[in-house]
Design a protein around this motif. Structure first.
Motif, short mmCIF file in Angstrom:
data_model
loop_
_atom_site.label_atom_id
_atom_site.label_comp_id
_atom_site.label_asym_id
_atom_site.label_seq_id
_atom_site.Cartn_x
_atom_site.Cartn_y
_atom_site.Cartn_z
N ARG A 26 -97.33 19.87 38.29
CA ARG A 26 -96.30 18.86 38.50
C ARG A 26 -96.12 17.98 37.26
O ARG A 26 -95.01 17.67 36.85
N ILE A 27 -97.24 17.59 36.67
CA ILE A 27 -97.19 16.73 35.48
C ILE A 27 -96.56 17.48 34.30
O ILE A 27 -95.78 16.91 33.54
N GLU A 28 -96.88 18.76 34.17
CA GLU A 28 -96.29 19.55 33.08
C GLU A 28 -94.77 19.62 33.23
O GLU A 28 -94.04 19.42 32.26
N LYS A 29 -94.30 19.88 34.46
CA LYS A 29 -92.85 19.93 34.69
C LYS A 29 -92.22 18.57 34.41
O LYS A 29 -91.15 18.49 33.81
N LEU A 30 -92.87 17.50 34.86
CA LEU A 30 -92.36 16.15 34.63
C LEU A 30 -92.27 15.84 33.14
O LEU A 30 -91.28 15.28 32.67
N ALA A 31 -93.29 16.24 32.38
CA ALA A 31 -93.28 16.01 30.94
C ALA A 31 -92.13 16.76 30.28
O ALA A 31 -91.43 16.21 29.42
N TYR A 32 -91.89 18.02 30.71
CA TYR A 32 -90.78 18.79 30.14
C TYR A 32 -89.44 18.14 30.46
O TYR A 32 -88.54 18.09 29.62
N ILE A 37 -84.74 15.32 28.63
CA ILE A 37 -83.76 14.23 28.72
C ILE A 37 -83.80 13.38 27.46
O ILE A 37 -82.76 12.98 26.93
N GLY A 38 -85.00 13.13 26.96
CA GLY A 38 -85.14 12.35 25.73
C GLY A 38 -84.51 13.03 24.54
O GLY A 38 -83.87 12.38 23.70
N GLY A 61 -89.50 6.74 21.53
CA GLY A 61 -89.61 5.94 22.75
C GLY A 61 -89.79 6.82 23.98
O GLY A 61 -90.63 6.53 24.85
N PHE A 62 -89.03 7.89 24.06
CA PHE A 62 -89.18 8.82 25.19
C PHE A 62 -90.55 9.49 25.15
O PHE A 62 -91.17 9.72 26.20
N PHE A 63 -91.06 9.77 23.97
CA PHE A 63 -92.38 10.38 23.84
C PHE A 63 -93.46 9.43 24.36
O PHE A 63 -94.36 9.84 25.09
N VAL A 64 -93.36 8.16 24.00
CA VAL A 64 -94.33 7.17 24.47
C VAL A 64 -94.25 7.03 26.00
O VAL A 64 -95.28 6.95 26.68
N VAL A 65 -93.04 7.03 26.55
CA VAL A 65 -92.88 6.97 28.01
C VAL A 65 -93.54 8.19 28.65
O VAL A 65 -94.23 8.07 29.68
N THR A 66 -93.36 9.36 28.07
CA THR A 66 -93.98 10.57 28.59
C THR A 66 -95.50 10.45 28.58
O THR A 66 -96.17 10.82 29.55
N LEU A 67 -96.06 9.92 27.51
CA LEU A 67 -97.52 9.73 27.44
C LEU A 67 -98.00 8.77 28.51
O LEU A 67 -99.02 9.01 29.16
N ILE A 68 -97.27 7.67 28.71
CA ILE A 68 -97.67 6.67 29.71
C ILE A 68 -97.61 7.26 31.12
O ILE A 68 -98.46 6.97 31.96
#
Length: 94
Positions: A26-32, A37-38, A61-68
């Motif tokens: 689930r997390i992998e799909k969410l990160a993709y 979108i970013g 910024g999108f990358f940082v949001v993905t990490l968080i």
């Protein structure tokens, strides 16, 4: 060198987290999805403003949001933990 190994073993003890394969999927799909979108949003902003810097800042910024969103072990990611078999210690007689 033994001191370094002892320090690394202590760090490993604290970093062991339970495994939940369904949550990892689930997390992998969410990160993709977030990164996709970013990428599209960043491209649009960079194209409209004609600025590579704006594109990179927006995607950063999108990358940082993905990490968080994906890195911390939130409780919603630990619902289907695996049950590990406890190791058996056997004595070897010489």
């Amino acid at each position: 060198m033994d001191g370094v190994n002892e320090i690394l073993n202590e760090v490993r003890k604290h970093l062991v987290l339970p495994v939940d394969f369904k949550a990892q999927e689930r997390i992998e799909k969410l990160a993709y999805v977030i990164l996709g979108i970013g990428a599209v949003t960043s491209f649009g902003i960079g194209f409209v403003t004609q600025s590579l810097q704006n594109l990179l800042v927006c995607f950063g910024g999108f990358f940082v949001v993905t990490l968080i969103v994906t890195l911390p072990p939130y409780s919603c990611y630990k619902k289907n933990q695996l049950k590990w078999v406890q190791p058996k210690v056997m004595e070897i007689k010489k």
